[in-house]
Design a protein around this motif. Structure first.
Motif, mmCIF file in Angstrom:
data_model
loop_
_atom_site.group_PDB
_atom_site.id
_atom_site.type_symbol
_atom_site.label_atom_id
_atom_site.label_comp_id
_atom_site.label_asym_id
_atom_site.label_seq_id
_atom_site.Cartn_x
_atom_site.Cartn_y
_atom_site.Cartn_z
ATOM 1 N N SER A 2 9.786 -6.282 0.015
ATOM 2 C CA SER A 2 9.156 -5.657 1.054
ATOM 3 C C SER A 2 7.729 -6.137 1.064
ATOM 4 O O SER A 2 7.000 -5.725 1.886
ATOM 5 N N GLU A 3 7.342 -7.082 0.226
ATOM 6 C CA GLU A 3 5.877 -7.510 0.123
ATOM 7 C C GLU A 3 5.746 -8.879 0.904
ATOM 8 O O GLU A 3 6.501 -9.794 0.424
ATOM 9 N N PRO A 4 5.006 -8.897 1.850
ATOM 10 C CA PRO A 4 4.800 -10.301 2.494
ATOM 11 C C PRO A 4 4.254 -11.559 1.248
ATOM 12 O O PRO A 4 3.783 -10.996 0.270
ATOM 13 N N GLU A 5 4.813 -12.512 1.578
ATOM 14 C CA GLU A 5 4.490 -13.697 0.702
ATOM 15 C C GLU A 5 2.792 -13.795 0.596
ATOM 16 O O GLU A 5 2.116 -14.110 1.504
ATOM 17 N N HIS A 6 2.449 -14.132 -0.873
ATOM 18 C CA HIS A 6 1.127 -14.333 -0.967
ATOM 19 C C HIS A 6 1.000 -15.602 -1.639
ATOM 20 O O HIS A 6 1.701 -15.924 -2.664
ATOM 21 N N VAL A 7 -0.072 -16.281 -1.507
ATOM 22 C CA VAL A 7 -0.513 -17.735 -1.862
ATOM 23 C C VAL A 7 -1.112 -17.216 -3.203
ATOM 24 O O VAL A 7 -2.248 -16.684 -3.256
ATOM 25 N N ILE A 8 -0.370 -17.752 -4.461
ATOM 26 C CA ILE A 8 -1.459 -17.706 -5.745
ATOM 27 C C ILE A 8 -2.295 -18.772 -5.747
ATOM 28 O O ILE A 8 -3.624 -18.387 -6.007
#
Length: 529
Positions: free
Chosen positions: A483-489
């Motif tokens: 459910s969480e959009p992809e985030h760039v670390i």
């Protein structure tokens, strides 16, 4: 340059191998402890690698395997090929901190463990003489400043373990409030070097040092904490499992070891199991067997009897009898059907598969294992196992690449007041592949509320250098999809020099609040080698 990176955020089937039950453990030891008292702040610094210096590139251990002509896989029916829609749930504050710099050794094998006051990161590196060792840094959890290190783990060792060889794992045993640091040795490749802190402070310098002699080289050791033992799985002449006498090791007493080895899966020349490691403060029921897992792609391993509609997770269990090893047993508890997936990523044995930008060199995909860690958690009315492996998202028609590698993740549950009497069931599963970039080398965990976080590497040939990203599933989100959009670390800015990458990353849960995720992985940063 590669740097390690820390993020704080939030029934038996016909395809089973011929042997699925083993009784009577091989007994090793007992192994005596050496009490070590050192001031690690005074250790010599590891070798400081600079661009242009030599790079140690470890070969991947391969061994003989039954050859298989695999059937082509089918389309992944649980693939999530788009970003989640709707409002970003936001897993909370995200803190990204550069960990140890590239040490001149490929692969880095980045791992980390979190405790009440400290975070310990351990990676492969070089000692001051240019040899191989695990390199350890101990951080203050509050501000992530380094308290001790980086130092080479072999400084704690003697004899064969005075010359380490990496593949390090760090553990925090919250049930004993102790730390465990591990690697294997160089001078005797059969030794597992295991250091158990004598107090809850890993900077105090007091450790019990154990050398466990294995009958074969114990490649790719993965450790877990269970109620009655520390367990280790390895890739040897066959997949092997070790039970280490936890209560003795916490006291510095001579520790016995029990061992089983099981049959390989045909088609893979790298075979090992992954142990279930506990998250959260609840222990499994007294007497509950330790759990281990591997995945079975029947088109790859058993094409003559393959089911085109599903593949499998094998769940093994270790019934441990310390006083009567002849009564110990290791057996295939369940084979759980899951949606079809494909281990055919550039074939079944190729070590170069993930494409990069700016080079024809491709990266190792680690198709053979449930990735570190297989996380176990106990809730009031059910137990959970969450894990992941890489899969070819769309294997029909052409080999991968260009078809993307994606991360198949899953959650198993076991219900009932006495869990050991009931079967595990597949509660949910999915394959995270929201675009045509390649995602692999993942680690997953679930917090005490039921939120899932998944972090991983990403790379492609269209401008994405090897970097780190994460996604997740909120506890109240619909089942079967992140459910969480992809985030760039962190975005990578350079290609990797060799094909080795990984071989693992690590997602952990903070034992203090049971809701903060701590992840360590690697990314590629300029300048290149």
């Amino acid at each position: 340059m590669i740097r390690t990176f820390v993020i704080s955020a939030l029934a038996f089937c016909a395809n089973a191998p011929a042997a699925d039950r083993y009784r009577g453990a091989e007994v090793l030891g007992p192994f005596a402890a050496e009490s070590v008292s050192v001031d690690s702040s005074q250790f010599a610094s590891p070798g400081s690698w600079q661009p242009g210096d030599p790079i140690l590139n470890a070969p991947r251990l391969r061994r003989g395997s039954t050859l298989v002509d695999p059937l082509p896989g089918t389309i992944d029916t649980v693939a999530q090929r788009n970003q989640p829609t709707g409002t970003d749930s936001g897993f909370g504050n995200v803190t990204a901190i550069d960990g140890q710099a590239f040490t001149g050794f490929i692969p880095p094998d980045s791992d980390g463990a979190i405790g009440p006051s400290h975070y310990i990161q351990i990676v492969n590196g070089q000692d001051s003489g240019g040899g191989i060792s695990s390199v350890v840094a101990i951080y203050d959890k509050q501000d992530m400043s380094i308290i001790n290190g980086p130092f080479v783990l072999e400084e704690l060792g003697s004899g064969a373990c005075a010359s380490g060889a990496g593949d390090g794992i760090a553990l925090y045993d919250q049930f004993a409030d102790r730390w465990i640091l591990t690697e294997f040795s160089t001078s005797d490749l059969r030794r597992l070097c295991i250091y158990v802190s004598q107090t809850n402070d890993p900077t105090a310098g007091s450790w019990f040092a154990y050398q466990v002699s294995a009958p074969f080289f114990p490649d790719y050791p993965k450790y877990s904490i269970w109620r009655n033992a520390y367990f280790v799985t390895t890739n040897e002449q066959a997949p092997a499992v070790y039970a280490l006498q936890r209560d003795a090791m916490l006291q510095g007493a001579p520790a016995s070891v029990q061992r089983f080895a099981i049959d390989d899966l045909p088609g893979f020349n790298f075979n090992t199991l992954t142990p279930a490691d506990i998250d959260g403060a609840r222990l499994p029921d007294a007497g509950s067997p330790a759990l281990f897992m591997r995945h079975v792609d029947d088109e790859a391993h058993f094409p003559d009897s393959a089911d085109p509609s599903q593949d499998w997770l094998q769940l093994w269990q270790f019934n441990l009898a310390w006083l009567s090893p002849q009564d110990s047993s290791f057996f295939l508890n369940q084979t759980l059907p899951i949606a079809e997936f494909s281990s055919d990523l550039c074939g079944l044995t190729a070590t170069s598969c993930i494409p990069q930008t700016g080079t024809s060199g491709q990266l190792d995909v680690l198709r053979e294992v449930i990735m570190w860690r297989l996380s176990y958690r106990r809730f009031s009315n059910y137990d959970v196992l969450v894990g992941n492996m890489v899969t070819n998202v769309d294997p029909v028609g052409t080999p991968a690449p260009p078809n993307p590698a994606g991360v198949r993740w899953f959650e198993l549950r076991q219900y009932g007041p006495i869990r050991g009497l009931n079967d595990w069931v597949v509660h949910q599963q999915g394959t995270w592949a929201p675009d045509d970039s390649h995602r692999w080398m993942a680690s997953i965990a679930m917090d005490g509320t039921g939120n899932i976080a998944l972090a991983y590497n990403v790379s492609d040939q269209f401008g994405t250098f090897p970097g780190l990203r994460y996604s997740g599933q909120a506890f109240d989100a619909p089942s079967g999809a992140l459910s969480e959009p992809e985030h760039v670390i962190v975005d990578g800015t350079a290609a990797n020099a060799g094909f080795r990458y990984g071989d693992y990353a690590s997602m952990r849960i903070d034992p203090t609040d049971d809701c903060t995720f701590w992840f360590t992985g690697e990314y590629n940063q300029n300048p290149m080698w």
